[in-house]
Design an enzyme around this catalytic site. Structure first.
Site, PDB file in Angstrom:
ATOM      1  N   SER A 260      36.422  45.287  24.830  1.00  0.00           N
ATOM      2  CA  SER A 260      37.146  44.374  24.263  1.00  0.00           C
ATOM      3  C   SER A 260      36.996  43.267  25.427  1.00  0.00           C
ATOM      4  CB  SER A 260      38.702  44.560  24.233  1.00  0.00           C
ATOM      5  OG  SER A 260      39.271  45.157  25.478  1.00  0.00           O
ATOM      6  N   LYS A 261      37.326  42.027  25.176  1.00  0.00           N
ATOM      7  CA  LYS A 261      37.113  40.959  25.988  1.00  0.00           C
ATOM      8  C   LYS A 261      38.123  40.851  27.090  1.00  0.00           C
ATOM      9  CE  LYS A 261      38.841  37.691  22.582  1.00  0.00           C
ATOM     10  NZ  LYS A 261      38.490  36.364  21.798  1.00  0.00           N
ATOM     11  N   ARG A 262      39.269  41.433  26.766  1.00  0.00           N
ATOM     12  CA  ARG A 262      40.385  41.483  27.772  1.00  0.00           C
ATOM     13  C   ARG A 262      39.781  42.561  28.956  1.00  0.00           C
ATOM     14  NH1 ARG A 262      46.010  40.096  25.681  1.00  0.00           N
ATOM     15  NH2 ARG A 262      45.946  39.782  27.912  1.00  0.00           N
ATOM     16  N   LYS A 263      39.046  43.414  28.691  1.00  0.00           N
ATOM     17  CA  LYS A 263      38.600  44.369  29.647  1.00  0.00           C
ATOM     18  C   LYS A 263      37.118  44.002  30.177  1.00  0.00           C
ATOM     19  CE  LYS A 263      41.920  48.229  28.500  1.00  0.00           C
ATOM     20  NZ  LYS A 263      41.902  49.373  28.202  1.00  0.00           N
TER      21      LYS A 263
END
Length: 529
Positions: A260-263
């Site tokens: 995911s782009k959050r990580k």
RNA sequence: GUCCCCAUCGUCUAGCCUGGUCUAGGACACAGGCCUUUCACGCCUGCGACGCGGGUUCAAAUCCCGCUGGGGGCACCA
């Protein structure tokens, strides 16, 4: 093997995702291996989130990776159009068939009513879903439906999942087994939205059939929906394609959740701007789900195609390891020929402006004054997977009070001392040299080097091949080993640099002497404090 | 919660289908060494795994069951 027609069907609702490339690799490999075709289809049925610029980005990134297609919205093909927003008429015709055959029904429920329903089901401890007795619209008579439509009440069309004890199943070719689900566990999925656009489920099945896609490769997140798709295929009386559900790319942390782009960086544009070689990214991504029988890890796309065997696709979810990717990239770049290396660097620089945007790129240019400075210096923070924070940095941003200033100077002093300690193991210098230098403000180690360079120039030709290749013995005898590091630091500014003699040769006598001079002064000033 | 998927070194994996040749092989990372007046490259060595419990079998990483763990789905998003 029968020629496979495969497709990548991205939705243009965000930056091109690394998972899209991951899937496209196997789509294309499969098609090429079997002499089939690989198709790009844009699934822009979400009118709210779809944006034309994202479609363009997807196309550019896939092309950058050389994962180009045989048919697609940009090049056309026998089953055009390849953009779902241009095919709405087709879906409307097909939904009619489903309606007539009794595999779909009109639903007039509002969002509120639906929410209410879900709550009821939750309380009743039933799986949430619009089906069976919970679906009032399923029971509407033809007349009732007709009058509601006439009255202009907005509606959707839903899949009419059988309510008996039966089940649906399909064969998953990666897991190599039949996957089964009971009818009562499947909800009456919306097929046609109230805006007249199809949902993914309808459009996907209809297009796959119409475009003669016989091999569906996609992420395993789609497994639960596939049962609905099978029902749609059956409703139309169409033959099922072969399903390959790829394991999802995972974050490399202990959780191993879907990448995911959050990580982590997941945008293909990021990989491109960061300077990853497209060949290497493809190679690495392929490795996430596939292995060559010979255990070879580094291979080109055509080598992958040659050996490609779908039976070897793995079902286990792989963690995306940036460290390994980096090592592949480093290895590739450091062993390639100078022409490809230059080409790669040039392409990266070209793309950087597009990635950063004109404003940011210009800001970088302004800071680019020292011509020797490489592009990465100012842009690295964009590309680090993990930033390193310095204690000094953090102390530095505190609001300044008297105490703060004191703290700050203490830290500064400590830092300077550490720098000075570089010269703790100073070589023993003959007394006469120290005298000559002046005991008070000269660092003996540096001066020894300085002296030696001067001697060398007296003895040999600084510009000659001697210095360029071999270490001069006369020098070697006079200078203790630690002096080499002093020489290196003083002339290159770093403890690590390219080979010393070649570098000194390239710098030339005058600049070497000048830098030594400067370094002597610098260190003397440090030591005096 | 519920349905489903998955499970070999820290990570990616080979082996599993067709049990014995597996004291489990390779790659990245890590540690040590060689090479090298630095760094990197290269080379060598080391560390390091069949999640657990039951079966089946003369024999199981390999077959079966359960458990545990991880992941995914449960939208008029794809």
């Amino acid at each position: 093997m029968e020629p496979a027609r495969t497709r990548i069907a991205p939705s243009p609702t965000g930056d091109p995702h690394v998972g899209t490339a991951y899937q496209a690799i196997f789509d294309k490999a499969f098609a090429e291996k079997t002499g089939g075709q690989f198709i790009l289809r844009i699934e822009d049925t979400d009118q709210v989130r779809s944006r034309p610029e994202y479609e363009l980005k997807i196309i550019n990134c896939l092309k950058w990776l050389k994962l180009d297609w045989d048919e697609g919205p940009d090049i056309g093909g026998p089953y055009a159009p390849y953009r779902q927003s241009e095919r709405t008429e087709i879906y409307r015709e097909h939904i009619k068939i489903l309606l007539e055959k009794g595999f779909a029904y009109y639903c007039f429920c509002t969002a509120d009513e639906l929410e209410h329903l879900r709550q009821e089901q939750k309380i009743a401890k039933l799986p949430p879903g619009y089906f069976g007795e919970y679906s009032p619209c399923r029971k509407l008579t033809e007349d009732e439906v007709r009058s509601k439509i006439k009255a202009g009440i907005p509606y959707v069309i839903r899949l009419k999942v059988p309510i008996d004890e039966g089940e649906v199943s399909f064969f998953d070719s990666i897991r190599k087994k039949q996957l089964v689900k009971k009818f009562k566990e499947i909800d009456d999925q919306v097929l046609l939205k109230s805006d007249g656009f199809p949902t993914y489920h309808l459009a996907n099945v209809v297009d796959d059939y119409l475009m003669k896609i016989n091999t569906v490769i996609r992420g395993e997140e789609w497994i639960p929906s596939t049962f609905k798709h099978v029902l749609i295929y059956q409703g139309f009386g169409w033959k099922l394609p072969q399903f390959y559900h790829l394991a999802l790319l995972r974050n490399p942390d202990s959780q191993k959740s879907k990448i995911s782009k959050r990580k982590n960086p997941v945008s293909l544009e990021w990989f491109r701007a960061a300077g990853y070689s497209p060949e290497i990214l493809v190679n690495y991504l392929a490795l996430m789900a596939y292995s060559l029988p010979e255990g070879i890890e580094r291979f080109s796309f055509s080598e992958l195609v040659n050996s490609f065997n779908p039976d070897r696709l793995s079902a286990a979810g792989p963690a995306f390891d940036f460290v390994k990717l980096d090592s592949f990239n480093t290895e590739y770049l450091s062993h390639t020929d100078t022409v490809s290396f230059r080409k790669h660097l040039k392409e990266r620089l070209d793309y950087l402006e597009e990635y950063l945007g004109e404003d940011l790129f210009k800001q970088m240019m302004e800071r680019f004054k020292p011509l020797s400075q490489e592009v990465g210096y100012w842009t690295d923070f964009f590309f680090k997977t993990k930033l390193q924070y310095n204690r000094e940095d953090i102390e530095g941003i505190k609001p300044l009070s008297i105490t703060d200033v004191k703290t700050f100077s203490e830290i500064l002093n400590k830092w300077l001392k550490e720098k000075g300690s570089l010269f703790e193991n100073l070589p023993v210098i003959p007394e006469e040299i120290i005298t000559e230098a002046g005991k008070e403000n000269m660092n003996p180690g540096i001066f020894a080097v300085y002296k030696a360079i001067n001697n060398i120039v007296n003895d040999t030709d600084f510009h000659g091949s001697l210095l360029k290749r071999n270490f001069p013995d006369t020098f070697k005898e006079k200078i203790p080993k630690t002096a080499f590091m002093i020489l290196r630091i003083s002339c290159t500014g770093s403890k690590t640099s390219l080979p010393l003699w070649e570098s000194l040769h390239r710098l030339g006598y005058y600049r070497v002497i000048a830098r030594l001079d400067e370094f002597i002064q610098f260190t003397s000033s440090l030591i005096r404090k």
